[in-house]
Scaffold this active site. Structure first.
Site, PDB file in Angstrom:
ATOM      1  CB  CYS A 151      -3.450  14.716   5.829  1.00  0.00           C
ATOM      2  SG  CYS A 151      -3.997  16.373   6.207  1.00  0.00           S
TER       3      CYS A 151
HETATM    4  O1  KQY Z   1      -6.487  16.347   4.668  1.00  0.00           O
HETATM    5  C1  KQY Z   1      -6.869  15.244   4.824  1.00  0.00           C
HETATM    6  N1  KQY Z   1      -6.838  14.717   6.009  1.00  0.00           N
HETATM    7  C2  KQY Z   1      -7.429  14.426   3.735  1.00  0.00           C
HETATM    8  C3  KQY Z   1      -7.690  15.163   2.503  1.00  0.00           C
HETATM    9  C4  KQY Z   1      -8.423  14.304   1.524  1.00  0.00           C
HETATM   10  C5  KQY Z   1      -8.416  14.854   0.184  1.00  0.00           C
HETATM   11  C6  KQY Z   1      -8.971  13.917  -0.834  1.00  0.00           C
HETATM   12  N2  KQY Z   1      -8.769  14.434  -2.143  1.00  0.00           N
END
Ligand code: KQY
Length: 373
Positions: A357
């Site tokens: 991520c």
């Molecule tokens: O896992 C993701 N791609 C983003 C997670 C966002 C979390 C915001 N607190």
């Protein structure tokens, strides 16, 4: 940088698989007080560890705003390029461009509309205007032409491409009312086909339990090669993930990919112990008005599928769990030519995501004739 009026599909640009060669990787310096505990001290250390590991294989671009530019520059090794681009948080996978490439090896970027994983319906923060501009600003910085897919809402973590015409997504995310509520499933597929040049979309029903992105595919299932995936798994029937992973497996066992292949599935056990946020961690977070708040004891969506594929390595999250080393073994088998780099990722999962991520690959702009497709 120019805006293309057509779509990548019309121009012969496709989204490569992540396992194809890269020229670089985008990351964003972690400073958001509601995501990174205690001023991001731990997050900055682990982001630095990851950027350093990836920069052995490809150029890492670390985006940082004006206020944190010097901090990032002074902390990161010299080979990491720090770029002054502001954002609302550090999820480069979701706010960065999705790169597409043609047969001559030319690169272009796709800008999606970003609404903090659900906008006013169930988004995770109230103002995502700076995040929504990151992809365009980075393409301007690289001087790479842009297909603007907005107002179509999509995050990079919600798609996985095999580079050969197949895309993995989850229904839980792409059909969530916070994304494109006016579009039918068929219309969403048409957009994906046009902007990524894929012929087949495989819809998994769901992702990882408690994933606040509405269950992005990149936490539950990832291509490791054309025709091969890893799937997050548990043998514990009492775990809500048991049923979720089994439903995904059923789809993968029935489906064929765009080239007509059956899909080989390697199971990747999730951590044996649930990963939960502690009182102490919670005390180190400061939430803005309108931001989704955490609670002490809340289970986090920990999964080993959220790894990054660098040119010569797999950067793999670890949780201090008995399944850490088995995950390394499964991935070494899936990626025999790559070094497995385990990284203790507690400070990232507390933010709500993991290594995949916070990274976004930039494919190598090499032509077909050089054998890099
Ligand atoms: O896992 C993701 N791609 C983003 C997670 C966002 C979390 C915001 N607190």
């Amino acid at each position: 940088m120019q805006y293309c009026k057509s779509t990548p599909g019309e121009d012969g640009y496709r989204m490569p698989g992540e396992f194809e060669p890269h020229s670089g990787c985008i990351m964003i310096w972690p400073v958001r007080p509601g995501s990174w505990t205690y001023g991001g001290v731990g997050a900055k250390k682990v982001f630095t560890e990851i950027a350093t590991a990836i920069s052995k294989w490809e150029t890492v671009y670390m985006l940082a705003d004006e206020e944190h530019f010097e901090e990032a520059r002074a902390t990161l090794p010299g080979e990491v390029i720090v770029v002054n681009i502001e954002s609302d948080d550090s999820w480069a996978r979701d706010v960065g461009p999705t790169f597409v490439k043609n047969k001559e090896g030319k690169l272009r970027g796709v800008n999606w509309s970003f609404n903090a994983w659900g906008g006013t319906y169930d988004g995770l923060y109230a103002d995502w205007s700076r995040d929504d501009l990151v992809a365009k600003r980075f393409l301007e910085y690289l001087d790479v032409d842009c297909y603007d897919a907005a107002p179509f809402v999509l995050e990079g973590g919600s798609i996985h491409s095999d580079g050969e015409g197949t895309l993995l997504v989850t229904e839980a995310c792409l059909l969530s009312p916070g994304r494109n509520p006016k579009l039918s499933r068929e219309q969403i597929e048409e957009k994906l086909k046009a902007y990524l040049q894929v012929e087949k979309v495989i819809w998994l029903p769901c992702g990882i339990f408690q994933d606040e992105t509405n269950e992005h595919v990149d936490n539950v299932c990832a291509f490791t090669a054309p025709g091969e995936v890893v799937l997050a798994w548990t043998e514990d029937k009492a775990d809500p993930q048991y049923e979720m992973s089994n439903r995904c497996l059923q789809v993968l066992e029935q489906e064929r990919d765009a080239r007509g292949r059956k899909i080989k599935v390697r199971k990747l056990l999730i951590p044996n112990e649930p990963v939960c946020i502690t009182e102490e961690e919670l005390a180190g977070l400061v939430f803005e008005p309108g931001e989704d708040e955490r609670e002490a004891g809340e289970q986090l969506a920990a999964s080993y599928v959220n790894f990054y594929i660098a040119n010569g390595a797999i950067i793999l999250p670890q949780f201090g769990d008995e399944n850490d080393v088995p995950a390394q073994r499964v991935l070494q088998e899936a990626f025999p030519g790559r070094e497995i780099v385990p990284v203790y990722a507690r400070d990232i999962i507390v933010g709500g995501g993991n290594i995949h991520c916070i990274t976004q690959q930039i494919p190598a702009p090499a032509p077909l004739s050089e054998g890099l497709f």
